[in-house]
Design a protein around this motif. Structure first.
Motif, PDB file in Angstrom:
ATOM      1  N   GLY A 248      61.726 -48.510  16.609  1.00  0.00           N
ATOM      2  CA  GLY A 248      62.280 -47.540  15.669  1.00  0.00           C
ATOM      3  C   GLY A 248      61.534 -46.228  15.613  1.00  0.00           C
ATOM      4  N   ALA A 249      60.339 -46.149  16.182  1.00  0.00           N
ATOM      5  CA  ALA A 249      59.578 -44.912  16.117  1.00  0.00           C
ATOM      6  C   ALA A 249      60.088 -43.901  17.145  1.00  0.00           C
ATOM      7  CB  ALA A 249      58.094 -45.199  16.355  1.00  0.00           C
ATOM      8  N   GLY A 250      60.659 -44.398  18.223  1.00  0.00           N
ATOM      9  CA  GLY A 250      61.106 -43.528  19.306  1.00  0.00           C
ATOM     10  C   GLY A 250      62.497 -42.996  19.098  1.00  0.00           C
ATOM     11  N   GLY A 251      63.242 -42.916  20.196  1.00  0.00           N
ATOM     12  CA  GLY A 251      64.575 -42.314  20.202  1.00  0.00           C
ATOM     13  C   GLY A 251      65.486 -42.850  19.115  1.00  0.00           C
ATOM     14  N   ALA A 252      66.257 -41.927  18.549  1.00  0.00           N
ATOM     15  CA  ALA A 252      67.147 -42.300  17.454  1.00  0.00           C
ATOM     16  C   ALA A 252      68.557 -42.595  17.960  1.00  0.00           C
ATOM     17  CB  ALA A 252      67.173 -41.172  16.423  1.00  0.00           C
ATOM     18  N   GLY A 253      68.701 -42.762  19.267  1.00  0.00           N
ATOM     19  CA  GLY A 253      70.017 -42.991  19.849  1.00  0.00           C
ATOM     20  C   GLY A 253      70.547 -44.375  19.569  1.00  0.00           C
TER      21      GLY A 253
ATOM     22  N   LYS B 101      58.683 -46.057   4.487  1.00  0.00           N
ATOM     23  CA  LYS B 101      60.139 -46.016   4.676  1.00  0.00           C
ATOM     24  C   LYS B 101      60.605 -46.599   6.017  1.00  0.00           C
ATOM     25  CE  LYS B 101      61.180 -42.244   1.559  1.00  0.00           C
ATOM     26  NZ  LYS B 101      62.060 -42.784   0.569  1.00  0.00           N
ATOM     27  N   LEU B 102      59.977 -46.231   7.121  1.00  0.00           N
ATOM     28  CA  LEU B 102      60.405 -46.740   8.419  1.00  0.00           C
ATOM     29  C   LEU B 102      60.156 -48.246   8.504  1.00  0.00           C
ATOM     30  CD1 LEU B 102      61.456 -46.342  11.278  1.00  0.00           C
ATOM     31  CD2 LEU B 102      59.114 -45.828  11.990  1.00  0.00           C
TER      32      LEU B 102
END
Length: 129
Positions: A34-39, A87-88
């Motif tokens: 979840g820290a990387g790309g939001a795709g 939050k994440l």
């Protein structure tokens, strides 16, 4: 090899049943998700990881003496995942907790009611009385 799978399963089971063990296992498995790309691909990987972790948590290990003991030790820790502040991390942990709760409720409804649903709904029940 079978011996390595067995040893890893035993170590995982022992860790889950210790205080804060569920959170440590979830953090270890979900680290980096979840820290990387939001795709869409990153989101799908995130969902699959959460589902996998939930399946692990919902399965009583062979080393545990009884299913009741496992639920008694692990369920309060699963409910604690709902109260993470970051939050994440909270989003992932809540996803794991809700999927685990649903899986446990399907597989062992009476134990899930006793160890998950009753504690979760206790404040609401107090307000309604």
């Amino acid at each position: 090899p079978a011996w390595l799978r067995r040893l890893c399963g035993q170590l995982l089971s022992e860790r889950l049943m210790r205080p804060s063990g569920v959170q440590a296992v979830v953090r270890g498995i979900m680290e980096g998700t979840g820290a990387g790309g939001a795709g869409a691909e990153a989101a799908a990987v995130d969902w699959r990881k959460c589902d996998t972790v939930a399946k692990i948590l919902a399965s009583c290990p062979q080393q545990c003496l009884s299913l009741e003991d496992y639920y008694r030790l692990v369920c309060p820790q699963i409910l604690d995942l709902l109260h993470i502040q970051d939050k994440l991390t909270a989003r992932q942990f809540q996803r794991v907790a809700t999927t685990t709760l649903l899986t446990m409720a399907k597989e062992h409804p009476q134990l899930a009611e006793k160890h998950l649903l009753q504690p979760l709904l206790a404040p609401l029940l107090q307000c309604s009385e």
